[in-house]
Design an enzyme around this catalytic site. Sequence first.
Site, PDB file in Angstrom:
ATOM      1  N   ASP A 188       0.834  -1.202   0.000  1.00 36.82           N
ATOM      2  CA  ASP A 188       0.000   0.000   0.000  1.00 36.82           C
ATOM      3  C   ASP A 188       0.874   1.260   0.000  1.00 36.82           C
ATOM      4  O   ASP A 188       1.861   1.332   0.739  1.00 36.82           O
ATOM      5  CB  ASP A 188      -0.874  -0.023   1.267  1.00 36.82           C
ATOM      6  CG  ASP A 188      -1.922   1.062   1.285  1.00 36.82           C
ATOM      7  OD1 ASP A 188      -2.806   1.034   0.422  1.00 36.82           O
ATOM      8  OD2 ASP A 188      -1.848   1.947   2.171  1.00 36.82           O
ATOM      9  N   GLU A 249       1.662  -0.611  -5.047  1.00 40.68           N
ATOM     10  CA  GLU A 249       0.680   0.409  -5.389  1.00 40.68           C
ATOM     11  C   GLU A 249       1.439   1.732  -5.374  1.00 40.68           C
ATOM     12  O   GLU A 249       1.710   2.284  -4.312  1.00 40.68           O
ATOM     13  CB  GLU A 249      -0.454   0.465  -4.353  1.00 40.68           C
ATOM     14  CG  GLU A 249      -1.536   1.440  -4.767  1.00 40.68           C
ATOM     15  CD  GLU A 249      -2.097   2.336  -3.673  1.00 40.68           C
ATOM     16  OE1 GLU A 249      -3.156   2.923  -3.902  1.00 40.68           O
ATOM     17  OE2 GLU A 249      -1.468   2.494  -2.604  1.00 40.68           O
TER      18      GLU A 249
HETATM   19  C1  NOJ Z   1      -4.440   2.952  -0.931  1.00 39.38           C
HETATM   20  C2  NOJ Z   1      -5.584   2.046  -0.629  1.00 39.38           C
HETATM   21  O1  NOJ Z   1      -5.894   1.316  -1.791  1.00 39.38           O
HETATM   22  C3  NOJ Z   1      -6.715   2.914  -0.156  1.00 39.38           C
HETATM   23  O2  NOJ Z   1      -7.920   2.205  -0.042  1.00 39.38           O
HETATM   24  C4  NOJ Z   1      -6.321   3.555   1.151  1.00 39.38           C
HETATM   25  O3  NOJ Z   1      -7.312   4.475   1.530  1.00 39.38           O
HETATM   26  C5  NOJ Z   1      -4.987   4.302   1.021  1.00 39.38           C
HETATM   27  N1  NOJ Z   1      -4.008   3.581   0.295  1.00 39.38           N
HETATM   28  C6  NOJ Z   1      -4.411   4.595   2.365  1.00 39.38           C
HETATM   29  O4  NOJ Z   1      -3.947   3.408   2.955  1.00 39.38           O
END
Ligand code: NOJ
Length: 500
Positions: A188, A249
Amino acid sequence: MLGNDDWWRDAVVYQVYPRSFADANGDGMGDLEGVRGRLDYLAGLGVDAIWLSPFYTSPMADGGYDVADYRDVDPMFGTLADFDALVADAHAKGIRVIVDLVPNHSSDQHPWFKSGLRERYIFRDKPNDWESIFGGPAWTQVEDGQWYLHLFAPEQPDLNWDNPDVRAEFRDVLRFWLDRGVDGFRVDVAHGMIKAEGLPDVGPKDGPQAEMLGDEQVPYFDQDGVHDIYREWRPILDSYPGGRMAVAEAWVSSPERLARYVGPDELHQAFNFDFMMADFHAKSFRTVIEKALKEAELVGAPTTWVLSNHDKPRHVTRHGGLARARAATLLMLALPGSAYLYNGEELGLPEVLDLPDELRQDPAFLRRGESRDGCRVPIPWSADPGCGWRDPWLPIPAEWTGLSAEAQEDDPDSTLNLYRAALRIRKRHPALGGASSGTLTWLESAKDVLVIERDPGLVVVLNTGEEPVRLDWTGQVLLSSGPLETDGSVPPDTAIWFQR
Ligand code: NOJ
């Protein structure tokens, strides 16, 4: 199947959003036992792996992306024993398991934050001009006047990755889940952990900072130091057998910047979000596919393709209807690399646009007015009025009984059966199975039409124009996203896989 270290290169990975997937104990909230109960469905769909969004102990200020204990399961989702049973059963069915790792921030209910270990977070005497991705300032003041940084909600304080204890902790968390048998991690905010030295202001800009992200560099994202972390992690992943992987991500400003996250000494993959953000148009798709292939070439590893996830409106709605969504899906599943599906897209679920405001739970809605709840509505399983749920945490639209897995099961034209057929062909066809290695050639096409040949002889035609497209080759249509014209032409908003 299990055993191949490079399995992720052409895998189809299915994202499970645990709250919304399947509820085994009937409390209206999905859980790990619910996922375990649906493994046959997932095996029948033909996915290679599941990625579980966070199921860790969490006060759920951001749907679980606010973790209070990185080594445990929140009671709402079950127990560690449930997790172990899920991994064992998934593996027995040939499905790998990827878990989410949230290293940029913890929950404010994490024992470190609660017990005042400030050096493990980012505290300052004065805030700078950074804004939260969810809107508003990225700083919150505590009683003694100090401010702490949270790039997301105030309940998600950013961790200080200059602190060796933070680094050691996450190396240990990786090992904790690897020891339990996970096949990989989805990282993440993988571009966020290191902030520019001195935390400099972003400076003047035209709109909210959240809108410039991905196009321009900001001092809190995509800093060089983040790569040192992945160079620390990769040997840990490699020390386990069976091809343990990690996918980033990372929202960065170019394919070249994204490529820096991927490599034999860093992460295995990074999400290619440009494909998800492209319009339903031959030209936009071609542009982003070419960009992604360029990135893949730079890193010597295939890219990833995504059409929907838990953060963006579902692609049925984004692309303007089910026919287009089905067509885009056939395009995605024929591209070289791995594909990430989001739970419910195989049922053709649209975004739910009319959720009452008081039921919305996304912190971004409260701060910025934009809500991601519409793509997180629970999955309709059965054709009864509750779609198989009792008092779900978000209401399921009444008309979704017709979109339920049960309603689609025996309908040969259903979206569920389109996905099943596509994944079956993808696995067996020499041009697509091992999709990472095959070549991709652009064939000449009419305006608004995309024609790609995957070696050997598999042609993908996507018609985003207004007129039907005639096919000039002899051969056979292997799969079509919708009905063809009587003369075999491909109608607007339709894609086919053709063997010539
Ligand atoms: C990316 C995640 O996919 C999202 O759902 C989240 O709110 C943010 N990162 C913060 O962790």
